[in-house]
Design an enzyme around this catalytic site. Sequence first.
Site, PDB file in Angstrom:
ATOM      1  N   HIS A 235      -5.876   0.848  -2.088  1.00  0.00           N
ATOM      2  CA  HIS A 235      -5.067   2.057  -2.273  1.00  0.00           C
ATOM      3  C   HIS A 235      -4.120   1.896  -3.458  1.00  0.00           C
ATOM      4  O   HIS A 235      -4.010   0.828  -4.065  1.00  0.00           O
ATOM      5  CB  HIS A 235      -4.316   2.435  -0.986  1.00  0.00           C
ATOM      6  CG  HIS A 235      -3.222   1.506  -0.575  1.00  0.00           C
ATOM      7  ND1 HIS A 235      -1.975   1.494  -1.170  1.00  0.00           N
ATOM      8  CD2 HIS A 235      -3.170   0.564   0.409  1.00  0.00           C
ATOM      9  CE1 HIS A 235      -1.213   0.607  -0.575  1.00  0.00           C
ATOM     10  NE2 HIS A 235      -1.919   0.010   0.377  1.00  0.00           N
ATOM     11  N   CYS A 252      -3.432  -4.945   2.474  1.00  0.00           N
ATOM     12  CA  CYS A 252      -4.347  -4.146   1.649  1.00  0.00           C
ATOM     13  C   CYS A 252      -4.385  -4.679   0.222  1.00  0.00           C
ATOM     14  O   CYS A 252      -3.537  -5.469  -0.187  1.00  0.00           O
ATOM     15  CB  CYS A 252      -3.889  -2.689   1.630  1.00  0.00           C
ATOM     16  SG  CYS A 252      -4.021  -1.863   3.228  1.00  0.00           S
TER      17      CYS A 252
END
Length: 404
Positions: A235, A252
Site C-alpha cells: 500500500h 505491510c
Amino acid sequence: MLKSFIKLFSGGLLLGCCLLPWNATADKTSIIPGNGLSAFSSNQAERLLVQSLLEINEGRLREALSIIDQLVKAVPNFRLAHMVRGDLLMAFAQQRTRIGQDNTAALTDFEDEARVRIERHLDSQHEGKLPDVLWRMAPDQRYAIVIETSKSRLYVYENRNNQPHYLVDYYITMGKNGSEKFVEGDKRTPIGVYTASKKLDRKLPDFYGEASYPLNYPNALDQKQGRKGHGIWLHGTPQNVYSRPPKASDGCVVLANADLRSLGPILQQGATPVIISNTLQWISVEEARKKQKSLDASLEQWRHDWETQNTEQYLAHYSKDFFSDSGNLENWSRNKRRIQAAKSKVQINLSNLSMFRYPNATKPMVQVTFDQDYRSNVLANRMKKQQYWIWENQRWQIIYEGSA
C-alpha cells in the site's frame, strides 16, 4: 570548509553515519534538469537526493543546496529532503545544533533511509543478473515482484519469452520489527512467495495511501509452520508523507504513492508473484537455467511415474515430511495406492510452469506452480496446482502439494 562541516555534523545524518567511509564522488550526469521537474518520477527524486548527499560528501555545499532546493520544490512532502536542506542551511549559518537533535529515534529513521537509498545507487551487483529466487516465470505471469527487506528495495521484472527482464526498482518500507512474521500483531513483514490480488475496492483511511493490494499471507507453508496474522498488503503513504522510514509499518510493504501508482497496471491484473526475501544473491541467466534443470528433470520423472501408474516410484518423490490439505504422507500414499490399484490408463500434461526458490528456507526449497491436465477413461480434470520441492538426501522431493 569540509572539516568544519564534518565537525558540525559529527555522528549526524549527512557525514558521520554513511557517506565518508564510501569515498563516493558525485556523478554530474545524474542531475535532473530543472525544466524536467513537472513530470517528476520517484526515481528522479531519489537520484536528486543522492546527488545532493554526494555533493555534501565532497564539500560542495552550495551545489548540494541547489539540488536539494529543486527536490523539495518538486516533492514538497519528502521529509528526508527537508531534513537535508535544513542541515545545509544551518551549516551555512554555522549553527551548532541539528534538526532532530531532541528526537534521536526520528533522526535515526532519517539516517537509515538516507543510507539504504545511497547504497542502492552505489551498488551495481545486480546489473545484468537475476535475483536467485527467480528461476522460471510461467507464460501467463507477465510480471514478478521481488523484495529485499535488508535493502528496503522492491524490484520489478517483466516476462519476455519466459525469461525475467529487469524493469525498475523502488524504495520500500517494511515492518517496524523487521521481517520473519510469525504471530498476529508482531509488526513484522513475512518472508516467502506470495501473490498479490487486485486493489481493494473499499475506501480506506488516508494512512494507506492511494491503493492497497492484499498478499495471500499466510500461504500453505506459513500455516504449516504455525505462522499467524493477516492483512499484509502492498500500500501507499498518507498524502502529506512522501516516504516512511525503512522500518515503520505494521508488517505491510509500503511504497510512495507515485511508485504504487506506476505498479497499478501490473498489480491490477491480479495473481502477481511477490517474493519477499531478507537478502538476495544475484546470479547470471545461465546459472538460473542450470539451477532449474535438475528440478525440471525431477518434475518430469514425477509426472511420468504417475502417468505410467508406477505407484511406488511415484510415491518415492514425496518427502517423509510431506503435507497437504488431506493430511500427511501416510494419508496421501494410502489414497494414491487405492486409486491406482485400478490401473486406469491416464494421460497427464503439465504446462504454464513457474519456479521460484523459496527465500530463507532451512533447506533449498522451490515453489513450483503449473496447469495440470489429467485425463483417464473415467475422469477429465484441469487444475492449477502448486508444489513445494525440497532438496534432501541429495535429491528433489515434494514436501507440499495442493491447488494453487
